[in-house]
Design a protein around this motif. Sequence first.
Motif, PDB file in Angstrom:
ATOM      1  N   LYS A 291     -75.115 -22.915 -53.200  1.00 29.85           N
ATOM      2  CA  LYS A 291     -73.680 -22.845 -53.463  1.00 29.85           C
ATOM      3  C   LYS A 291     -73.318 -21.437 -53.920  1.00 29.85           C
ATOM      4  O   LYS A 291     -74.016 -20.828 -54.720  1.00 29.85           O
ATOM      5  CB  LYS A 291     -73.292 -23.878 -54.517  1.00 29.85           C
ATOM      6  CG  LYS A 291     -74.121 -23.813 -55.805  1.00 29.85           C
ATOM      7  CD  LYS A 291     -73.831 -24.982 -56.715  1.00 29.85           C
ATOM      8  CE  LYS A 291     -74.714 -24.929 -57.963  1.00 29.85           C
ATOM      9  NZ  LYS A 291     -74.527 -26.081 -58.840  1.00 29.85           N
ATOM     10  N   ASN A 292     -72.235 -20.915 -53.366  1.00 32.20           N
ATOM     11  CA  ASN A 292     -71.788 -19.562 -53.685  1.00 32.20           C
ATOM     12  C   ASN A 292     -72.934 -18.569 -53.559  1.00 32.20           C
ATOM     13  O   ASN A 292     -73.096 -17.654 -54.368  1.00 32.20           O
ATOM     14  CB  ASN A 292     -71.204 -19.507 -55.107  1.00 32.20           C
ATOM     15  CG  ASN A 292     -70.005 -20.405 -55.278  1.00 32.20           C
ATOM     16  OD1 ASN A 292     -69.189 -20.546 -54.366  1.00 32.20           O
ATOM     17  ND2 ASN A 292     -69.883 -21.032 -56.439  1.00 32.20           N
TER      18      ASN A 292
ATOM     19  N   GLN B  11     -69.735 -14.556 -56.409  1.00 32.27           N
ATOM     20  CA  GLN B  11     -70.866 -15.165 -55.710  1.00 32.27           C
ATOM     21  C   GLN B  11     -72.190 -14.883 -56.425  1.00 32.27           C
ATOM     22  O   GLN B  11     -72.312 -13.936 -57.200  1.00 32.27           O
ATOM     23  CB  GLN B  11     -70.944 -14.658 -54.274  1.00 32.27           C
ATOM     24  CG  GLN B  11     -69.676 -14.914 -53.449  1.00 32.27           C
ATOM     25  CD  GLN B  11     -69.456 -16.380 -53.163  1.00 32.27           C
ATOM     26  OE1 GLN B  11     -70.221 -17.010 -52.463  1.00 32.27           O
ATOM     27  NE2 GLN B  11     -68.385 -16.936 -53.710  1.00 32.27           N
TER      28      GLN B  11
ATOM     29  N   ASN C 233     -79.438 -22.950 -58.287  1.00 34.97           N
ATOM     30  CA  ASN C 233     -79.061 -24.251 -58.856  1.00 34.97           C
ATOM     31  C   ASN C 233     -79.443 -24.396 -60.321  1.00 34.97           C
ATOM     32  O   ASN C 233     -79.348 -25.494 -60.880  1.00 34.97           O
ATOM     33  CB  ASN C 233     -79.723 -25.378 -58.046  1.00 34.97           C
ATOM     34  CG  ASN C 233     -79.170 -25.486 -56.642  1.00 34.97           C
ATOM     35  OD1 ASN C 233     -77.973 -25.366 -56.424  1.00 34.97           O
ATOM     36  ND2 ASN C 233     -80.042 -25.688 -55.663  1.00 34.97           N
TER      37      ASN C 233
END
Length: 315
Positions: free
Chosen positions: A4-5, A53, A302
């Motif tokens: 993610k990102n 990000q 994560n």
Amino acid sequence: MRGKNLKIISGNSNRRLAEDICEFIGVPLTDAIVTTFPDGESFVKINENIRGQDVFLIQSSSPPVNDNLIELLIMIDAARRASAARITAVIPFYGYARQDRKDQPRVPITAKLVANLLTSAGADRVVAVDLHAGQIQGFFDIPVDHLLAFPVLYEYIVEKELKNLMVMAPDVGGVKMADAYARMLKCGLGFVAKKRHSATQVEATSIVGDVKGCDVLLIDDMTETAGTLCAAARLIKQQGASRILAAVTHANLQEMAYERLQNGPIEEVIVTDTIPVDPKDLPIKVLSVAPLLGEAILRINNNESVTSLFRVKGF
């Protein structure tokens, strides 16, 4: 697509590895220009929005070492000025690692200097594989994930079905690393004492351990000229070893190394792709660390533990 990102940017030191990491993760390599001006100055332009990000920069400090190091610093600065939320420098091979102490008067501790440069440029985290000296992690004031290549090498070594195996360190400094392999492979451990006459000339003087009739696996973290490996291998062969193989994480092979391996007693050299390697029709087996680094990137992204990456199947 996992992550993610997540943005992954590659320098020029090992773009193939960066592409393999992206393929493992399932994300595209971020569009960026990493080039030089005619006068040799490095230039970086990130062609995608990375604001907020989680950015991972893939760059080994392999030859040309100084060019690749400066390129990495500029990549970090570009990402910081583009408002990346977190910048992780993924350095499969950390150069200058051998200059980690003052072993003679009036010399630098360049491994610490490089750590300072990476931090000052704006890196929030560093990922490295098989640092030449584990204490280099302490040179950083930011988190360092020190990954081990052993799980990558282990499965291939087991498949070789070596008989009466003995793991040997080619010098005293490599005993700790060799011991880890010996314990996991459940075999004997020994080492070779050496004298270094110059940066390219090494003399193996004696062996600790009985290698007669054994398949010997030489373990080292890096090699450039293969002087230490081949000197150790010749002495081990004289002592009656049946077969000699070598497993080396970072193979920064120079022309002299190819000549020595061609004419030496080492049957096969097992290496990883932390540095691009050309086998040149020699028995050099290149194993990829892309899954190892890709899994580490996913877990960092994560906020998960990377500890289990140090384990191998069955342990």
